[in-house]
Design an enzyme around this catalytic site. Sequence first.
Site, PDB file in Angstrom:
ATOM      1  N   ARG A  34      -3.480   2.916  10.439  1.00  0.00           N
ATOM      2  CA  ARG A  34      -2.353   2.743   9.522  1.00  0.00           C
ATOM      3  C   ARG A  34      -1.380   3.906   9.683  1.00  0.00           C
ATOM      4  NH1 ARG A  34      -1.699  -0.174   4.895  1.00  0.00           N
ATOM      5  NH2 ARG A  34      -3.872  -0.828   4.995  1.00  0.00           N
ATOM      6  N   GLY A  53     -11.367   6.302 -12.931  1.00  0.00           N
ATOM      7  CA  GLY A  53     -12.188   6.799 -11.840  1.00  0.00           C
ATOM      8  C   GLY A  53     -12.200   5.787 -10.704  1.00  0.00           C
ATOM      9  N   GLU A  75      -9.068   5.336   3.016  1.00  0.00           N
ATOM     10  CA  GLU A  75      -8.120   6.451   3.070  1.00  0.00           C
ATOM     11  C   GLU A  75      -7.190   6.466   1.861  1.00  0.00           C
ATOM     12  OE1 GLU A  75      -5.237   8.529   6.347  1.00  0.00           O
ATOM     13  OE2 GLU A  75      -4.909   6.406   5.941  1.00  0.00           O
ATOM     14  N   ARG A  76      -6.664   5.291   1.462  1.00  0.00           N
ATOM     15  CA  ARG A  76      -5.758   5.239   0.316  1.00  0.00           C
ATOM     16  C   ARG A  76      -6.453   5.709  -0.958  1.00  0.00           C
ATOM     17  NH1 ARG A  76      -4.603   0.838  -1.524  1.00  0.00           N
ATOM     18  NH2 ARG A  76      -2.590   1.228  -2.476  1.00  0.00           N
TER      19      ARG A  76
END
Length: 284
Positions: A34, A53, A75-76
Amino acid sequence: MERTEGADAPPAGRAGSPIDIAIDSIRPNPHQPRRQINENALMELASTLRTTGLIQPIVVRAGGEDGEYELIAGERRWLAAKLAGLTHLPAIIRDVDERAQAEMALIENIQREDLNPIDRAVAYRTLQEHLGITQAVLAERLGEERSSIANFLRLLELAEPVRILVRDRKLSMGHAKLLAGVEDSLQQEGLAELVVGQELSVRNLERMLAGDLPPVAPPARASASASASPSAHLQDLEKSLTRQLGLRVQVRAGAKKGRGKMILHYGSLDQFDQLLERLGITSE
């Protein structure tokens, strides 16, 4: 988010159940396909994480140094958690080598619906080269049609300015597939600019490429002389004519005084017919 006791003990994570690991011990995935992340969406996710959370664990593998991990997927979520100020994240630890890590990361991203077409195409190519397999085998492994894989890979043949328009979703996949068949890169750019500027449909672009509509001139290059740029007076005139005609109008002064040209842009045959009618011209 509350951390459980014994969160740093890796055996539980390796067994498949998530454990909490320190967010500072996580490194980004070097094989992440990405290239773009929506900053607004990332901030919204961070705001949610501050309240609830992280519910869905990230996936990591043990890093080269003791106590460190490399991302495989998520990753996001990891970036948003850092923005939210979280110190630990639930994670599932996978015992995989770097090759498997790359494959898992690519497949995870390919399966995400929000991956833009260019990044998806790059992921397909990287995965194909990484595994050393054909398009047919890749399609079978991903459960997709081979023609779909081929169409995405063709996007990588587009000129860079056109790829940027596709990546930014200013050009649809349908437009992009047609433009990929245009060999001349300048013509590609000219057509792409016309599609975006006139909001041309895929059908109208197809008709233009088939010769049913007039061809478009390639875009002016940065090296063109300053005289090619319209003066403030001509720009005001263009705006006035555009408002009155409902079509984009360009007025260009010629090399000799008193000469020049006026270009009328239309986005469909209906607009073209309306223009002829207003000019009192009857098409045969």
